[in-house]
Each structure stands twice: as structure tokens, then as C-alpha cells.
Design an enzyme around this catalytic site. Sequence first.
Site, PDB file in Angstrom:
ATOM      1  N   TYR A 165      50.407  60.917  65.098  1.00 57.81           N
ATOM      2  CA  TYR A 165      51.486  61.697  65.490  1.00 57.81           C
ATOM      3  C   TYR A 165      50.984  62.826  65.331  1.00 57.81           C
ATOM      4  O   TYR A 165      51.373  63.619  64.297  1.00 57.81           O
ATOM      5  CB  TYR A 165      52.725  60.977  64.812  1.00 57.81           C
ATOM      6  CG  TYR A 165      53.417  60.158  65.558  1.00 57.81           C
ATOM      7  CD1 TYR A 165      52.864  59.157  66.250  1.00 57.81           C
ATOM      8  CD2 TYR A 165      54.788  59.929  65.237  1.00 57.81           C
ATOM      9  CE1 TYR A 165      53.712  58.246  67.179  1.00 57.81           C
ATOM     10  CE2 TYR A 165      55.562  58.907  65.783  1.00 57.81           C
ATOM     11  CZ  TYR A 165      55.167  58.256  66.704  1.00 57.81           C
ATOM     12  OH  TYR A 165      55.816  57.163  67.319  1.00 57.81           O
ATOM     13  N   ASP A 216      44.441  46.511  68.575  1.00 55.68           N
ATOM     14  CA  ASP A 216      44.764  45.761  70.128  1.00 55.68           C
ATOM     15  C   ASP A 216      44.763  44.304  69.771  1.00 55.68           C
ATOM     16  O   ASP A 216      45.689  43.549  70.029  1.00 55.68           O
ATOM     17  CB  ASP A 216      43.920  46.110  70.966  1.00 55.68           C
ATOM     18  CG  ASP A 216      42.360  46.406  70.743  1.00 55.68           C
ATOM     19  OD1 ASP A 216      42.021  46.473  69.365  1.00 55.68           O
ATOM     20  OD2 ASP A 216      41.574  46.651  71.409  1.00 55.68           O
ATOM     21  N   ASP A 264      54.125  52.409  64.744  1.00 59.15           N
ATOM     22  CA  ASP A 264      55.291  52.366  65.435  1.00 59.15           C
ATOM     23  C   ASP A 264      55.276  51.486  66.596  1.00 59.15           C
ATOM     24  O   ASP A 264      56.312  50.619  66.705  1.00 59.15           O
ATOM     25  CB  ASP A 264      55.378  53.951  65.966  1.00 59.15           C
ATOM     26  CG  ASP A 264      56.708  54.455  66.488  1.00 59.15           C
ATOM     27  OD1 ASP A 264      57.803  53.815  65.994  1.00 59.15           O
ATOM     28  OD2 ASP A 264      56.812  55.364  67.204  1.00 59.15           O
ATOM     29  N   LYS A 275      41.384  50.946  64.368  1.00 57.55           N
ATOM     30  CA  LYS A 275      40.654  50.759  65.517  1.00 57.55           C
ATOM     31  C   LYS A 275      39.281  51.549  64.997  1.00 57.55           C
ATOM     32  O   LYS A 275      39.039  52.348  65.694  1.00 57.55           O
ATOM     33  CB  LYS A 275      41.300  51.513  66.667  1.00 57.55           C
ATOM     34  CG  LYS A 275      40.823  51.502  67.848  1.00 57.55           C
ATOM     35  CD  LYS A 275      40.816  49.882  68.374  1.00 57.55           C
ATOM     36  CE  LYS A 275      40.094  49.785  69.751  1.00 57.55           C
ATOM     37  NZ  LYS A 275      39.757  48.580  70.101  1.00 57.55           N
ATOM     38  N   ASP A 297      57.600  48.022  66.665  1.00 56.13           N
ATOM     39  CA  ASP A 297      58.673  47.620  68.097  1.00 56.13           C
ATOM     40  C   ASP A 297      58.275  46.153  68.784  1.00 56.13           C
ATOM     41  O   ASP A 297      59.022  45.473  68.926  1.00 56.13           O
ATOM     42  CB  ASP A 297      58.526  48.650  68.990  1.00 56.13           C
ATOM     43  CG  ASP A 297      59.338  49.675  69.274  1.00 56.13           C
ATOM     44  OD1 ASP A 297      60.098  50.096  67.907  1.00 56.13           O
ATOM     45  OD2 ASP A 297      59.834  50.495  70.165  1.00 56.13           O
TER      46      ASP A 297
HETATM   47  P1  ATP Z   1      62.217  56.079  69.968  1.00 57.63           P
HETATM   48  O1  ATP Z   1      60.934  56.786  70.761  1.00 57.63           O
HETATM   49  O2  ATP Z   1      63.307  57.336  69.741  1.00 57.63           O
HETATM   50  O3  ATP Z   1      61.991  54.921  68.940  1.00 57.63           O
HETATM   51  P2  ATP Z   1      62.471  54.284  72.310  1.00 57.63           P
HETATM   52  O4  ATP Z   1      61.871  54.983  73.521  1.00 57.63           O
HETATM   53  O5  ATP Z   1      61.650  53.332  71.532  1.00 57.63           O
HETATM   54  O6  ATP Z   1      63.253  55.242  71.464  1.00 57.63           O
HETATM   55  P3  ATP Z   1      64.976  52.814  72.024  1.00 57.63           P
HETATM   56  O7  ATP Z   1      66.048  53.963  72.254  1.00 57.63           O
HETATM   57  O8  ATP Z   1      64.508  52.111  71.036  1.00 57.63           O
HETATM   58  O9  ATP Z   1      63.598  53.502  72.742  1.00 57.63           O
HETATM   59  O10 ATP Z   1      65.552  51.959  73.313  1.00 57.63           O
HETATM   60  C1  ATP Z   1      64.558  50.850  73.738  1.00 57.63           C
HETATM   61  C2  ATP Z   1      65.439  49.715  74.402  1.00 57.63           C
HETATM   62  O11 ATP Z   1      65.677  48.817  73.347  1.00 57.63           O
HETATM   63  C3  ATP Z   1      66.499  50.423  75.333  1.00 57.63           C
HETATM   64  O12 ATP Z   1      66.633  49.349  76.463  1.00 57.63           O
HETATM   65  C4  ATP Z   1      67.551  50.123  74.456  1.00 57.63           C
HETATM   66  O13 ATP Z   1      68.661  49.821  75.212  1.00 57.63           O
HETATM   67  C5  ATP Z   1      67.363  49.073  73.491  1.00 57.63           C
HETATM   68  N1  ATP Z   1      67.792  49.156  72.179  1.00 57.63           N
HETATM   69  C6  ATP Z   1      67.410  50.024  71.543  1.00 57.63           C
HETATM   70  N2  ATP Z   1      68.360  49.767  70.039  1.00 57.63           N
HETATM   71  C7  ATP Z   1      69.196  48.709  70.507  1.00 57.63           C
HETATM   72  C8  ATP Z   1      70.295  48.462  69.772  1.00 57.63           C
HETATM   73  N3  ATP Z   1      70.620  48.693  68.547  1.00 57.63           N
HETATM   74  N4  ATP Z   1      71.244  47.361  70.217  1.00 57.63           N
HETATM   75  C9  ATP Z   1      70.859  47.004  71.714  1.00 57.63           C
HETATM   76  N5  ATP Z   1      69.764  47.593  72.107  1.00 57.63           N
HETATM   77  C10 ATP Z   1      69.051  48.480  71.689  1.00 57.63           C
END
Ligand code: ATP
Length: 361
Positions: free
Chosen positions: A134, A225, A249, A192, A253
Site C-alpha cells: 500500500y 495466489d 486486504d 509471494k 474481502d
Molecule cells: P474499499 O476499497 O473502500 O474497501 P471497495 O471498493 O472494496 O471499498 P465496498 O464499498 O466495500 O467496495 O463495496 C463492495 C460491494 O459490497 C458493493 O457492491 C457494496 O454495495 C457491497 N457492500 C459493502 N458493504 C456492504 C454492507 N454493509 N451491506 C451490504 N452490501 C455491502
Amino acid sequence: MGLRERRFGVLTGDGIGPEIVPVAIAIADAAAGLESIEIDWQELPFGSSAIASHGDPVPAQTLSALDELGFWIVGPHDSAAYPPGHGDRTPGATIRTRYELFANLRPARGFTGVPALRPDIDVLIVRENTEGFYADRNMAAGSGEFMPTPDVALAVGLITRAASERIARVACAAAIERAGTDRQPRLTIVHKANVLRMTTGLFRDACRDVAAEFPEVEVSEQHVDAMAALLVRRPADFDVLVTENLFGDVLSDLAGELAGSLGIAGSVNSSESRVMAQATHGAAPDIAGRGIANPVAMIVSVAMGFRRYGLMTDDAALVAAGARIDAAVADTLAHTATRDLGGGAGTAEFGDAVVRRIAEA
Ligand code: ATP
């Protein structure tokens, strides 16, 4: 018995922040009240509203208030949407760097009643939070990302032995805590080093060295990966994963979504003396303002934060308040679902159900 007061901070943030943060606070108040704690929440300017009011997403007055606090909640920030001029660094980077919040703990596990791609996932991702790939937080001045010409962009990754050892210690301690007395603690070092030999190789070696001090911890290693594939294929083989900033990160996700939804994935950022509760997800601008965001990630982040900060400050009541929140969320999820989980409950409706559950317990 009289109420004991604790002062905590609130940074509401952007996107769905103004919807999920107040819900999490109401739940925290309900749980803390049952443990005879009254929380004095100090609301601080942050994010796009702070740009409008103070010309800065993290104004100086917010930082000087945080200097005096040990625990705060931060909502998501949508820094991509900020007007130009606000940032080499995201607001998250500014805060994490200033307070050395080096440990980002991101658990992912399924809940009864929540449909999940991998209901058997139960991992904790321990993400180094101050350096790595980052690039925005890797320089004392300026940014580790720069463009010599409009068509050439560079990013500087940073790995230090000290930061790698520090996060490895947190990961080993977490593996031991999660294992309890009935099984062997397990740690996977994610890197990696076949490609990024020096940087992630140093990270791997530092983690190996620290893990050797904890002979009870069973240590394995994965390339990032392969780790992504294995989290999907056989998540039950993994428990605590330790990795650098960007890998952590992305993997968190993935893990959150495998466990049901990003909307239930909580997390805390921690130093030795401070804890910041922050959901794994971002500002979700696509659903903001509609009252449909899932507040669970924010709520369970606060519960995790109460536990961690309670342990740091010898406050058993705060730890107990965190446990009350976790139990009430699990009970509520068994029969109530927001849209991302296939149900119809709105943000506030879900929050009210958790508050009722806490009161009934
Ligand atoms: P960041 O980089 O700031 O973490 P991001 O690009 O990973 O953001 P998010 O804002 O986390 O993206 O959203 C990713 C997807 O998950 C979107 O479609 C969003 O609507 C969904 N999402 C995220 N948080 C929630 C929540 N609390 N409830 C429902 N859907 C969510």
C-alpha cells in the site's frame, strides 16, 4: 451500582457510514449499559462532510481529539470521490500511520442462518497495516506512488523486519488464543516470495523467526495466489493467516464474502494501546442513502474492539459488553436478514432487533 463512564470516539465517514455507525452505537450503548458502563461518544469531523466543514477529511481537531482517546469507531471513507487536492493518503492511512495501528485483525466465519458459499470458513486474517504494497503510507513525506510522465506510474513497496516481526507476534498470540486448550494453534504465513523475493521474502523470514519462538504453533506457508484458491477450495484447513497490507486486504474481502457477505465482516485496527473498530467493507456508494446496508460488519467490529480494548485496559465489563453484542447479533442473524443476505430487513430494523435481543438476554 452506579454507571462508570468511558469516553470513546466516533468518526462516521462517508457512503453508508451515516446509516451503519449510529446503529452500531445504539447497540454498543445497550450492551455497555447492562455492564454498568456509560459511554460518552465524542463525535469528530471526518470524511467528505469534514472536507465541506473544515477543508480536510481528517482535520487537525479530529487528530488532537484522537490523541487523547484509546478507542474509537470509524465508518468507511469514500476517498475516491473526494475533490482533487485531498490526498496523497487516504484518511484511513493518515489515522493508521499516526497511531501506529499496525495490526488489522479481520475474522471471517459463517453464522447460523446466513447462506454462505463456504459455511465452514473460520479464519482470522492478521494484516500488517503500516507498510507493504500500500504505497500511499510508505514515505515520511510524499507518496510511494508517483508518475514521472502521464504514461508511466510507479509504486514503492516497503517491508521492514521490525514491522513484520511485530505483526507476526500478534498473529502467533491470536492463534494461541483461538486454539484455546483443545487444539493446536495454527498459523499460515502468506507471501509471494517466489516473485517478490526480497520484500515478501523478508516478510516470510521474519514471520518464521518469530513463529519459532512459539513451538506450540503449527506453521505453514502459502503463496498469496494459492491462498486465494485454497480459501475457496478447503477453508477449514486454515485458522490464522498473517500477511502484508495489500494481500491481507484482498484476501479478507474474499474470506468475508465466502462466509456470507462483506456486510458481516468485522475488523479492528490496533496498536499496543489503541483500538479502532472499522468494518472490512468500504463506503458502498452504490447502496448508500437507501437504508438497506447491512450493519452487522460495523456492529461486530465494535464488539471485537470492546474485547480487545477491554483486555488492554483490564476492563472485564467492556469485554463482557462485547460478548453480549456478539451473542445478540448471532441470535438475530438466525431469523433476520438484510438484502445482501437474501432477506428484506433494513439497516435500522436489523439494529432494533439486535437491541431488543440484548435487552432480552
Ligand atoms: P474499499 O476499497 O473502500 O474497501 P471497495 O471498493 O472494496 O471499498 P465496498 O464499498 O466495500 O467496495 O463495496 C463492495 C460491494 O459490497 C458493493 O457492491 C457494496 O454495495 C457491497 N457492500 C459493502 N458493504 C456492504 C454492507 N454493509 N451491506 C451490504 N452490501 C455491502
